[in-house]
Write an enzyme that holds these catalytic residues in place. Structure first.
Site, PDB file in Angstrom:
ATOM      1  N   SER A 135      55.066  35.051 -81.300  1.00  0.00           N
ATOM      2  CA  SER A 135      53.965  34.109 -81.083  1.00  0.00           C
ATOM      3  C   SER A 135      53.478  33.609 -82.430  1.00  0.00           C
ATOM      4  O   SER A 135      53.632  34.295 -83.452  1.00  0.00           O
ATOM      5  CB  SER A 135      52.808  34.806 -80.347  1.00  0.00           C
ATOM      6  OG  SER A 135      51.644  34.002 -80.344  1.00  0.00           O
ATOM      7  N   TYR A 148      46.960  42.218 -80.302  1.00  0.00           N
ATOM      8  CA  TYR A 148      48.051  41.317 -79.914  1.00  0.00           C
ATOM      9  C   TYR A 148      48.684  40.674 -81.149  1.00  0.00           C
ATOM     10  O   TYR A 148      49.913  40.652 -81.302  1.00  0.00           O
ATOM     11  CB  TYR A 148      47.493  40.248 -78.977  1.00  0.00           C
ATOM     12  CG  TYR A 148      48.502  39.255 -78.466  1.00  0.00           C
ATOM     13  CD1 TYR A 148      49.336  39.568 -77.393  1.00  0.00           C
ATOM     14  CD2 TYR A 148      48.617  37.991 -79.032  1.00  0.00           C
ATOM     15  CE1 TYR A 148      50.255  38.642 -76.907  1.00  0.00           C
ATOM     16  CE2 TYR A 148      49.529  37.066 -78.566  1.00  0.00           C
ATOM     17  CZ  TYR A 148      50.350  37.400 -77.501  1.00  0.00           C
ATOM     18  OH  TYR A 148      51.258  36.488 -77.035  1.00  0.00           O
ATOM     19  N   LYS A 152      52.569  41.056 -82.635  1.00  0.00           N
ATOM     20  CA  LYS A 152      53.489  39.934 -82.830  1.00  0.00           C
ATOM     21  C   LYS A 152      53.962  39.847 -84.284  1.00  0.00           C
ATOM     22  O   LYS A 152      55.122  39.536 -84.552  1.00  0.00           O
ATOM     23  CB  LYS A 152      52.821  38.629 -82.401  1.00  0.00           C
ATOM     24  CG  LYS A 152      52.543  38.536 -80.910  1.00  0.00           C
ATOM     25  CD  LYS A 152      53.803  38.676 -80.072  1.00  0.00           C
ATOM     26  CE  LYS A 152      53.564  38.395 -78.598  1.00  0.00           C
ATOM     27  NZ  LYS A 152      54.789  38.531 -77.779  1.00  0.00           N
TER      28      LYS A 152
END
Length: 250
Positions: A135, A148, A152
């Site tokens: 991402s 998160y 990533k």
């Protein structure tokens, strides 16, 4: 003619489902993995004819990975491609959350990335392609998204490391870093952020997203298919940004 084989995680919806449909439509046998059993079953019936497999369970759990190893060995015996699309997002407050809750997202994606790569490598006997969906969060920061984002970022670095580790086996390892994609992960607290006034003001009417729209899942799946194909034979250890131009501007 021997059909190629691809293992695709997160295949029940979003980018993973689009990837499964794309690879199967291009003549691959696919092994689809997700925790959503009913959706996997429905997808299996959507796929064009082939020797397709289904693996229900979390890619971050060793039991699931062992079962995947068993069914691939018994049905295929080899693997050409891994497309790892599985992931999850929850808001996290790094100031107040317990460490276990904060680590849940990070550990799931990092452990899953490691375990599913180890599985794929066992069956890639004549080269292979591994693509992890990362991402733009891996190089950006957002409030309440530190777990998160760090996961990533770690996936990006993991791909670089594995590109080096697996080069002697002619296994190419890359990542795709999407921006906004119209999937279920766009729904936060019951609202699709792509329909919000915030998104329209900043990204449709404003200049922060040159293409002024989110990607469709097939547009990310198309990049994954390219990275798995012959035209990407000299690309490894790279993070390919697919964000409609979002990260080139202020």
């Amino acid at each position: 003619m021997n059909r190629k084989r691809a293992l695709i995680t997160g295949a029940a919806s979003g980018i993973g489902k689009a990837a499964a449909l794309r690879f199967a439509s291009e003549g691959y046998d696919v092994c689809i993995n997700d925790i959503q059993k009913e959706k996997l079953s429905l997808l299996l019936h959507e796929l064009p004819p082939g020797n397709h497999l289904s693996l229900c369970g979390s890619y971050a759990e060793q039991e699931t990975v062992k079962e995947g190893e068993r069914i691939i060995r018994e049905n295929w015996g080899s693997l050409d491609v891994l497309i790892n699309c599985a992931g999850l997002f929850e808001k996290t407050n790094p100031i107040t959350m317990e460490i276990g809750q904060w680590r849940n997202i990070f550990d799931c994606m990092i452990n899953g990335c490691l375990l599913i790569t180890q599985l794929a490598e066992k069956f890639m006997t004549n080269g292979g392609r591994i693509v992890h969906v990362s991402s733009i969060h891996g190089t950006r920061a957002e409030r309440q998204a530190s777990s998160y984002s760090m996961a990533k970022a770690a996936i990006n670095q993991y791909c670089r490391s594995m590109a080096l580790e697996l080069a002697d086996k002619n296994i190419l390892v890359n990542a795709i870093a999407p921006g906004f994609v119209n999937t279920g992960m766009s729904v936060v607290d019951g609202q699709n952020e792509l329909d919000s006034q915030w998104f329209k003001d900043n990204y449709v009417q404003g200049d922060h997203l040159p293409l002024r729209r989110a990607a469709n899942p097939d547009e990310i799946a198309g990049v994954a298919f390219f990275l798995a194909g012959k035209d990407a034979s000299y690309i490894t250890g790279q993070v390919i940004t697919v964000d409609g131009g979002l990260t080139i501007t202020f």
